[in-house]
Design a protein around this motif. Sequence first.
Motif, PDB file in Angstrom:
ATOM      1  N   ASP A 209      47.711  50.264  50.490  1.00 47.95           N
ATOM      2  CA  ASP A 209      46.824  49.263  49.889  1.00 47.95           C
ATOM      3  C   ASP A 209      46.229  48.418  51.009  1.00 47.95           C
ATOM      4  O   ASP A 209      46.757  47.387  51.382  1.00 47.95           O
ATOM      5  CB  ASP A 209      47.619  48.408  48.901  1.00 47.95           C
ATOM      6  CG  ASP A 209      46.712  47.476  48.124  1.00 47.95           C
ATOM      7  OD1 ASP A 209      45.481  47.514  48.336  1.00 47.95           O
ATOM      8  OD2 ASP A 209      47.249  46.688  47.323  1.00 47.95           O
ATOM      9  N   TRP A 210      45.123  48.887  51.535  1.00 46.99           N
ATOM     10  CA  TRP A 210      44.525  48.282  52.739  1.00 46.99           C
ATOM     11  C   TRP A 210      43.887  46.935  52.466  1.00 46.99           C
ATOM     12  O   TRP A 210      43.671  46.153  53.384  1.00 46.99           O
ATOM     13  CB  TRP A 210      43.479  49.237  53.341  1.00 46.99           C
ATOM     14  CG  TRP A 210      43.897  50.659  53.376  1.00 46.99           C
ATOM     15  CD1 TRP A 210      43.231  51.733  52.847  1.00 46.99           C
ATOM     16  CD2 TRP A 210      45.079  51.215  53.971  1.00 46.99           C
ATOM     17  NE1 TRP A 210      43.934  52.893  53.056  1.00 46.99           N
ATOM     18  CE2 TRP A 210      45.062  52.604  53.737  1.00 46.99           C
ATOM     19  CE3 TRP A 210      46.164  50.654  54.662  1.00 46.99           C
ATOM     20  CZ2 TRP A 210      46.086  53.453  54.174  1.00 46.99           C
ATOM     21  CZ3 TRP A 210      47.187  51.495  55.084  1.00 46.99           C
ATOM     22  CH2 TRP A 210      47.135  52.859  54.853  1.00 46.99           C
ATOM     23  N   ASP A 211      43.514  46.655  51.206  1.00 51.48           N
ATOM     24  CA  ASP A 211      42.812  45.407  50.896  1.00 51.48           C
ATOM     25  C   ASP A 211      43.606  44.505  49.956  1.00 51.48           C
ATOM     26  O   ASP A 211      43.120  43.450  49.554  1.00 51.48           O
ATOM     27  CB  ASP A 211      41.430  45.698  50.300  1.00 51.48           C
ATOM     28  CG  ASP A 211      41.509  46.603  49.072  1.00 51.48           C
ATOM     29  OD1 ASP A 211      42.640  46.905  48.623  1.00 51.48           O
ATOM     30  OD2 ASP A 211      40.447  47.005  48.570  1.00 51.48           O
ATOM     31  N   GLY A 212      44.816  44.916  49.583  1.00 46.76           N
ATOM     32  CA  GLY A 212      45.674  44.047  48.780  1.00 46.76           C
ATOM     33  C   GLY A 212      45.270  43.904  47.329  1.00 46.76           C
ATOM     34  O   GLY A 212      45.679  42.952  46.669  1.00 46.76           O
ATOM     35  N   ASP A 213      44.488  44.861  46.803  1.00 51.30           N
ATOM     36  CA  ASP A 213      44.089  44.765  45.389  1.00 51.30           C
ATOM     37  C   ASP A 213      45.062  45.481  44.461  1.00 51.30           C
ATOM     38  O   ASP A 213      44.815  45.573  43.255  1.00 51.30           O
ATOM     39  CB  ASP A 213      42.666  45.296  45.181  1.00 51.30           C
ATOM     40  CG  ASP A 213      42.559  46.804  45.393  1.00 51.30           C
ATOM     41  OD1 ASP A 213      43.543  47.429  45.835  1.00 51.30           O
ATOM     42  OD2 ASP A 213      41.470  47.352  45.128  1.00 51.30           O
TER      43      ASP A 213
ATOM     44  N   VAL B 133      45.797  48.673  44.515  1.00 50.14           N
ATOM     45  CA  VAL B 133      45.483  50.103  44.415  1.00 50.14           C
ATOM     46  C   VAL B 133      45.633  50.749  45.791  1.00 50.14           C
ATOM     47  O   VAL B 133      45.057  50.269  46.774  1.00 50.14           O
ATOM     48  CB  VAL B 133      44.049  50.318  43.893  1.00 50.14           C
ATOM     49  CG1 VAL B 133      43.699  51.795  43.856  1.00 50.14           C
ATOM     50  CG2 VAL B 133      43.876  49.683  42.519  1.00 50.14           C
TER      51      VAL B 133
HETATM   52 CA   LIG Z   1      43.659  48.734  47.756  1.00 52.55          CA
END
Ligand SMILES: [Ca+2]
Length: 245
Positions: free
Chosen positions: A141-145, A147
């Motif tokens: 989850d590279w952006d912390g959303d 997903v």
């Molecule tokens: Ca993500």
Amino acid sequence: MRRRIGMTVLIAAALVGIAAGPASARTWNEREGCSDVTYGLSTDTPIVGDWNGDGSFDELGVVRSGHWYLGTDYCFPSTQTSFGYGLASDKPLPGDWNGDGTDTAGVVRGNQWLLRNSNTPGSSNLSFSFGRSTDVFLAGDWDGDGVDTPAVWRSGVFYLRDGAGVVRSFGYGRSTDIPIVGDWDGNGIDTIGVKRGQAFYLSDNNSTAALVIGYGLSGLAPSVGKFGTFSSDFSHARDSVGTVQ
Ligand SMILES: [Ca+2]
Ligand SMILES: [Ca+2]
Ligand SMILES: [Ca+2]
Ligand SMILES: [Ca+2]
């Protein structure tokens, strides 16, 4: 209290449906979890994920010739569910592809990603191509959303793809390292690391190593998960490392 450190856990092979054979048990050692945990066979692909979606600790699992065995625990795992998904030649790669908090099956076939949103047999819910068949395949989850989305590693270079398909690439470590992914600082965003010999180099910013840890034996495959921790608060908010043999 689930601080069951250093205990030898012997799980009967029958629990994961193993026929008698020459393969030895797979042994997991978790730096901040449990030691000498046995689950699956040395010929299985080891996987770690939050199969029960409790948002707390991760559980162990293995994939054997397209059949997935998901364990109940990271310390005393028995099999909570098993199902067929993918082919024996696929690369198993679980993740939370829909952001509902539960990690589910996925495989990469060549450079085709075939991702499923439930731990049941069936066809993929999401498919796309990314990377090259010779890459090492990762997800996080590279952006912390919430997903997980793909990444590939190729000779010391990471390529991280977000949900919109935008790819970031950067070099980290050496071409002989083993790439890993985890949320080392517990901020909800996954970042990369590498295992080199006995050392784990863990970066919180995909650039510099925030933490260098010596753990386990050189040559053992790394594992990553929320296995618990030795710290006084026994936080499960961040990933820690381990080895699998
Ligand atoms: Ca993500
Ligand atoms: Ca869990
Ligand atoms: Ca999910
Ligand atoms: Ca993080």
